[in-house]
Write a protein that holds these residues in place. Structure first.
Motif, PDB file in Angstrom:
ATOM      1  N   ASP A 168       0.969  -1.185  -0.090  1.00 19.56           N
ATOM      2  CA  ASP A 168      -0.098   0.013  -0.157  1.00 19.56           C
ATOM      3  C   ASP A 168       1.031   1.166   0.037  1.00 19.56           C
ATOM      4  N   PHE A 169       0.798   1.866  -1.203  1.00 18.29           N
ATOM      5  CA  PHE A 169       1.461   3.275  -1.124  1.00 18.29           C
ATOM      6  C   PHE A 169       0.757   4.246  -0.346  1.00 18.29           C
ATOM      7  N   GLN A 170      -0.515   4.247  -0.175  1.00 14.98           N
ATOM      8  CA  GLN A 170      -1.322   5.435   0.022  1.00 14.98           C
ATOM      9  C   GLN A 170      -1.968   4.739   1.499  1.00 14.98           C
ATOM     10  N   ASP A 171      -2.054   5.975   2.354  1.00 20.31           N
ATOM     11  CA  ASP A 171      -2.881   5.402   3.613  1.00 20.31           C
ATOM     12  C   ASP A 171      -3.673   6.606   3.972  1.00 20.31           C
ATOM     13  N   GLU A 172      -4.429   6.568   5.231  1.00 18.09           N
ATOM     14  CA  GLU A 172      -4.983   7.621   5.794  1.00 18.09           C
ATOM     15  C   GLU A 172      -4.391   8.948   6.248  1.00 18.09           C
ATOM     16  N   ILE A 173      -2.926   8.729   6.322  1.00 18.14           N
ATOM     17  CA  ILE A 173      -1.929   9.909   6.648  1.00 18.14           C
ATOM     18  C   ILE A 173      -1.187  10.141   5.408  1.00 18.14           C
ATOM     19  N   PRO A 174      -0.548  11.213   5.160  1.00 15.87           N
ATOM     20  CA  PRO A 174       0.276  11.355   4.009  1.00 15.87           C
ATOM     21  C   PRO A 174       1.676  10.698   4.161  1.00 15.87           C
ATOM     22  N   LEU A 194      -1.525  -2.272 -10.675  1.00 24.99           N
ATOM     23  CA  LEU A 194      -1.233  -1.070  -9.657  1.00 24.99           C
ATOM     24  C   LEU A 194      -2.421  -0.264  -9.701  1.00 24.99           C
ATOM     25  N   VAL A 195      -3.024  -0.210  -8.439  1.00 21.42           N
ATOM     26  CA  VAL A 195      -4.277   0.314  -8.268  1.00 21.42           C
ATOM     27  C   VAL A 195      -4.343   1.692  -7.699  1.00 21.42           C
ATOM     28  N   GLY A 196      -5.256   2.592  -7.963  1.00 23.10           N
ATOM     29  CA  GLY A 196      -5.453   3.690  -7.457  1.00 23.10           C
ATOM     30  C   GLY A 196      -5.043   5.007  -8.500  1.00 23.10           C
ATOM     31  N   GLY A 197      -4.546   4.708  -9.541  1.00 18.62           N
ATOM     32  CA  GLY A 197      -4.464   5.729 -10.499  1.00 18.62           C
ATOM     33  C   GLY A 197      -3.172   6.797 -10.223  1.00 18.62           C
ATOM     34  N   LYS A 198      -2.292   6.520  -9.144  1.00 16.32           N
ATOM     35  CA  LYS A 198      -1.334   7.620  -9.044  1.00 16.32           C
ATOM     36  C   LYS A 198       0.065   6.896  -9.780  1.00 16.32           C
ATOM     37  N   LYS A 199       0.629   7.971 -10.241  1.00 17.71           N
ATOM     38  CA  LYS A 199       1.985   7.417 -11.051  1.00 17.71           C
ATOM     39  C   LYS A 199       3.111   7.147  -9.881  1.00 17.71           C
ATOM     40  N   LEU A 200       3.813   6.343 -10.475  1.00 24.04           N
ATOM     41  CA  LEU A 200       5.073   5.630  -9.900  1.00 24.04           C
ATOM     42  C   LEU A 200       6.186   6.568 -10.172  1.00 24.04           C
ATOM     43  N   ALA A 201       7.050   7.119  -9.042  1.00 21.89           N
ATOM     44  CA  ALA A 201       8.042   7.753  -9.189  1.00 21.89           C
ATOM     45  C   ALA A 201       9.354   7.112  -9.556  1.00 21.89           C
ATOM     46  N   TYR A 227       9.645  -0.159  -7.129  1.00 25.65           N
ATOM     47  CA  TYR A 227       8.581   0.814  -7.293  1.00 25.65           C
ATOM     48  C   TYR A 227       8.696   1.721  -6.100  1.00 25.65           C
ATOM     49  N   ALA A 228       8.073   2.984  -6.476  1.00 24.72           N
ATOM     50  CA  ALA A 228       8.491   3.977  -5.370  1.00 24.72           C
ATOM     51  C   ALA A 228       7.351   5.043  -5.806  1.00 24.72           C
ATOM     52  N   MET A 229       6.693   5.823  -4.644  1.00 26.34           N
ATOM     53  CA  MET A 229       5.934   6.928  -4.820  1.00 26.34           C
ATOM     54  C   MET A 229       6.395   7.921  -3.952  1.00 26.34           C
ATOM     55  N   LYS A 230       6.310   9.033  -4.196  1.00 29.53           N
ATOM     56  CA  LYS A 230       6.661  10.349  -3.414  1.00 29.53           C
ATOM     57  C   LYS A 230       5.652  11.402  -3.083  1.00 29.53           C
ATOM     58  N   ASN A 231       5.547  11.948  -2.104  1.00 31.77           N
ATOM     59  CA  ASN A 231       4.734  13.067  -1.732  1.00 31.77           C
ATOM     60  C   ASN A 231       3.244  12.582  -1.931  1.00 31.77           C
ATOM     61  N   ILE A 232       2.945  11.519  -1.301  1.00 32.83           N
ATOM     62  CA  ILE A 232       1.638  10.877  -1.643  1.00 32.83           C
ATOM     63  C   ILE A 232       0.540  11.172  -0.534  1.00 32.83           C
ATOM     64  N   PRO A 233      -0.655  12.025  -1.062  1.00 37.36           N
ATOM     65  CA  PRO A 233      -1.621  12.523  -0.284  1.00 37.36           C
ATOM     66  C   PRO A 233      -2.318  11.719   0.447  1.00 37.36           C
ATOM     67  N   ALA A 234      -2.862  11.930   1.634  1.00 37.47           N
ATOM     68  CA  ALA A 234      -3.577  11.181   2.667  1.00 37.47           C
ATOM     69  C   ALA A 234      -4.871  10.752   1.795  1.00 37.47           C
ATOM     70  N   PHE A 235      -5.384   9.565   2.074  1.00 41.69           N
ATOM     71  CA  PHE A 235      -6.619   9.431   1.391  1.00 41.69           C
ATOM     72  C   PHE A 235      -7.780   9.552   2.440  1.00 41.69           C
ATOM     73  N   ILE A 236      -8.865  10.560   1.958  1.00 47.06           N
ATOM     74  CA  ILE A 236      -9.675  11.085   2.912  1.00 47.06           C
ATOM     75  C   ILE A 236     -11.044  10.459   2.271  1.00 47.06           C
ATOM     76  N   GLU A 237     -11.748   9.791   3.110  1.00 47.26           N
ATOM     77  CA  GLU A 237     -13.082   9.162   2.622  1.00 47.26           C
ATOM     78  C   GLU A 237     -14.131  10.147   2.618  1.00 47.26           C
ATOM     79  N   GLU A 238     -15.113  10.346   1.782  1.00 47.20           N
ATOM     80  CA  GLU A 238     -16.154  11.295   1.504  1.00 47.20           C
ATOM     81  C   GLU A 238     -17.316  10.605   1.123  1.00 47.20           C
ATOM     82  N   TYR A 247      -9.542   2.581  -4.605  1.00 47.95           N
ATOM     83  CA  TYR A 247      -9.054   3.850  -4.832  1.00 47.95           C
ATOM     84  C   TYR A 247      -7.619   3.836  -4.188  1.00 47.95           C
ATOM     85  N   LEU A 248      -7.399   3.192  -3.110  1.00 46.16           N
ATOM     86  CA  LEU A 248      -6.019   3.504  -2.424  1.00 46.16           C
ATOM     87  C   LEU A 248      -5.054   3.003  -3.594  1.00 46.16           C
TER      88      LEU A 248
END
Length: 653
Positions: A168-174, A194-201, A227-238, A247-248
């Motif tokens: 999991d590259f993304q979580d509820e905190i950045p 690769l799930v979530g639509g964010k690009k790999l750095a 594989y790596a990602m940088k500056n990944i925003p927190a996932f906020i549910e709405e 979407y994560l």
């Protein structure tokens, strides 16, 4: 002055950034990690992953899968302390299990200018048997406070190569930096997603020759990935989203083929053609779908003699709805039994809907089962069959060249309607003769809320209104459940939603709990606001939305309503000769891009009447993220119209 403000803003921003000196390049804790107090990119964050890394590989000695994880986190607020609670899930079976070793964890705090380290003690690591296939290893890092930096690492050993660990590259905190390194011997071939639509750095793949030796001259090359990602925003549910797992940003592995050193090849991931054959003979769903039902022994005589195919199908559907109760279990590949359902009058999703399927089939109606994944369960994999993705089964009936999706587990559903939980875009239509196929799961009927209101004044300048409301589709479903469960509580709740009003003469014109519509009629009385010779009237006696459901700066995942949605209000205020119209609300028209939605509001004065019309319409069930700013804007306009629209009248002298 503007230049001065801009200069102060830039200086403040530079000052804040100078206070953040995180080391996102390694696991090692730096002084900057400890002294940094904020994260200006996301001021709402309670904690921040500074650095994390995972490394999965096959051990050359015992051929187990090893995954080494290291994580460094900054605790920014008191609420962020929960991220010092670590849970490691381990997969177990009756014959084998995953294990975790080498747990090391440390808390770093700055106290009186000194860096104090507090290590996790082995006695504070706990083990919990969660269920038959899960064991949880838990620990909480010590001495946590806002400003703490925590690090922890551990190694998971797994004998289950079919469950190659995802990441999991993304979580509820950045996160500032997250990487995953893998080494996969060529004997194991995986579908990698690769799930979530964010690009790999970083997305580097290479081959390492002869990375593992199986003995007797057999060896394998390995695919090495970074594989790596940088500056990944927190996932906020709405609101208006399906499962968070859809979407994560993450990477997943599904074993496709295993090639044994002796040359044998096992195809783990099968085609849908293979799965269709297996499902037909499967002991739960397959066996139960083939089970013949003695309809003459179950169905009443008037239903058996019905010659209209649609009416017969509707009668069978109502019979199953009324006589069998869902036990709240979602099982589809376990404990499915029509026999037990008929005996106990209660059963799981599959048992009830397969009984419906078989009764319809043995009454001469064309039916097929549909496998689904519910909204909370996540979207099923499309490119290859993963049966564990599904957790629900419904029935499709074809009558007079029209198809109906049916679920008999809810007594409030009408014929052709399925529960909201099932509106997850698509399902797999099972056809044992011609092969299964994906189908869209979209409601054909619109879901609307409509109000017709006629108001007038009594001699005390109070407003008397006669209200007619009608709800269709899923709006009707929710109101039917609330009203027929407790009518008195429903009316009390309605009164409580409208301030300073009295409701009388309340009635509903919906007799059946399975009706597609829900209609209400009632009279309400409420005072007008007066100031001197002026009278202020808010025409929105009821709020369609209390707040704007869209509050994020931006949203990276779709807005999924599940159905096409509409709200309509026709408001008429009858004036007598005592009042003059001084001011009316302004007209508003707003369109979503590509004519996918519309808001219109109009106020007109005709003779002795004021006519207001309000319409909000969404013409798509799912909106992609680029529509989010427009959806946010249209909903804010709705809130503003509701809260700020005022009819201003002046009393004649």
């Amino acid at each position: 002055m503007n230049k001065t403000i801009l200069t102060l803003f830039l200086l403040t921003n530079l000052f804040l950034q100078s206070q953040e000196n995180y080391n996102a390049e390694s696991y090692k804790v730096s002084l900057g990690d400890i002294t940094s107090k904020t994260y200006t990119v996301d001021s709402t964050a309670h904690a921040l992953v500074i650095f994390e890394t995972g490394n999965s590989y096959v051990d050359p000695n015992d051929f187990d899968l090893r995954t080494k994880i290291k994580r460094k986190i900054k605790i920014l607020t008191k609420e962020g302390s929960e991220h010092a609670n670590v849970v490691i899930p381990l997969y177990i079976t009756k014959t084998n299990e995953e294990k975790v070793d080498d747990i090391l964890a440390t808390t770093y705090n700055e106290i009186d200018g000194k860096v104090i380290k507090t290590k996790l003690l082995e006695k504070d690591i706990f083990r919990e048997n969660y269920n038959e296939n899960r064991t949880l290893v838990k620990f909480t890092l010590p001495n946590i406070k806002p400003g703490s930096v925590i690090t922890y690492s551990y190694t998971i050993s797994s004998p289950y190569m079919f469950k190659y660990h995802g990441w999991d590259f993304q979580d509820e905190i950045p996160k500032l930096y997250s990487e995953y390194r893998t080494s996969i011997p060529g004997n194991w071939v995986y579908h990698i997603k690769l799930v979530g639509g964010k690009k790999l750095a970083i997305n580097d793949i290479s081959i390492k020759k002869h990375c593992i030796d199986f003995g007797r001259g057999a060896s394998a090359d390995c695919s090495i990935s970074h594989y790596a990602m940088k500056n990944i925003p927190a996932f906020i549910e709405e609101d208006y989203m399906t499962a968070k797992s859809n979407y994560l940003a993450r990477i997943e592995y599904e074993l496709e083929t295993f090639k044994s050193p002796d040359g044998r090849v096992d195809h783990i991931t099968k085609t849908w053609k293979d799965v269709d054959i297996e499902l037909k003979s499967e002991k739960d769903i397959g066996k139960q779908l083939r089970k013949k039902i003695e309809v003459e022994e179950l169905l009443p005589q008037d239903l058996l003699s019905e010659t209209d195919t649609l009416k017969k199908a509707q009668g069978i559907y109502k019979y199953v709805q009324s006589n069998f109760t869902w036990n709240r279990e979602y099982k589809i590949f376990k404990d499915v039994s029509i026999k037990e359902l008929l005996k106990n009058k209660s059963g799981n999703i599959s048992s009830i809907n397969i009984l419906l399927h078989n009764l319809l089939r043995d009454s001469g109606i064309q039916v097929k089962p549909i496998l689904l994944s519910t909204r909370k369960n996540g979207l099923p994999t499309v490119i290859y069959p993963v049966l564990s993705d599904f957790n629900y089964l419904i029935t499709q009936a074809t009558i007079n060249n029209k198809t109906y999706t049916l679920d008999a587990t809810d007594k409030f559903l009408y014929f052709g309607q399925i529960p909201f939980r099932c509106l997850n875009r698509f399902g797999r239509l099972i056809d044992f003769k011609n092969g299964s196929d994906w189908i869209n799961i979209n409601p054909t009927d619109r879901t609307n809320t409509m109000y017709k209101a006629v108001f007038s004044f009594n001699k005390n300048d109070e407003l008397i209104g006669h209200i007619e409301s009608k709800r269709t589709g899923y709006h009707a479903l929710s109101h039917k459940k609330r009203y027929f469960s407790d009518p008195e509580d429903y009316i009390n709740e309605l009164e409580n939603t409208i301030t300073d009003i009295e409701i009388s003469d309340f009635s509903v014109n919906t007799n059946s709990i399975a009706s597609p519509n829900f209609g209400e009629n009632y009279t309400l009385t409420y005072p007008s606001e007066k100031a001197s010779d002026l009278i202020f009237i808010s025409p929105f006696f009821i709020k369609l939305f209390n707040t704007n459901p869209f509050k994020l700066q931006e949203r990276s995942y779709p807005i999924d309503f599940g159905y096409k949605d509409g709200y309509y209000l026709n408001y008429k205020l009858e004036l007598n000769d005592d009042y003059i119209v001084s001011e009316l609300p302004k007209d508003i028209v707003f369109h979503l891009p590509h004519k996918t939605g519309q808001l219109s509001f109009s106020a007109k004065h005709f003779g002795n009447n004021i006519i207001l019309t309000f319409m909000l319409s969404f013409k798509e069930t799912v909106f992609e993220p680029e529509f989010y700013p427009y959806l946010k804007e249209i909903m804010q306009k709705v809130i503003d119209i509701q809260n700020n629209s005022t009819i201003l009248l002046k009393r004649k002298s």
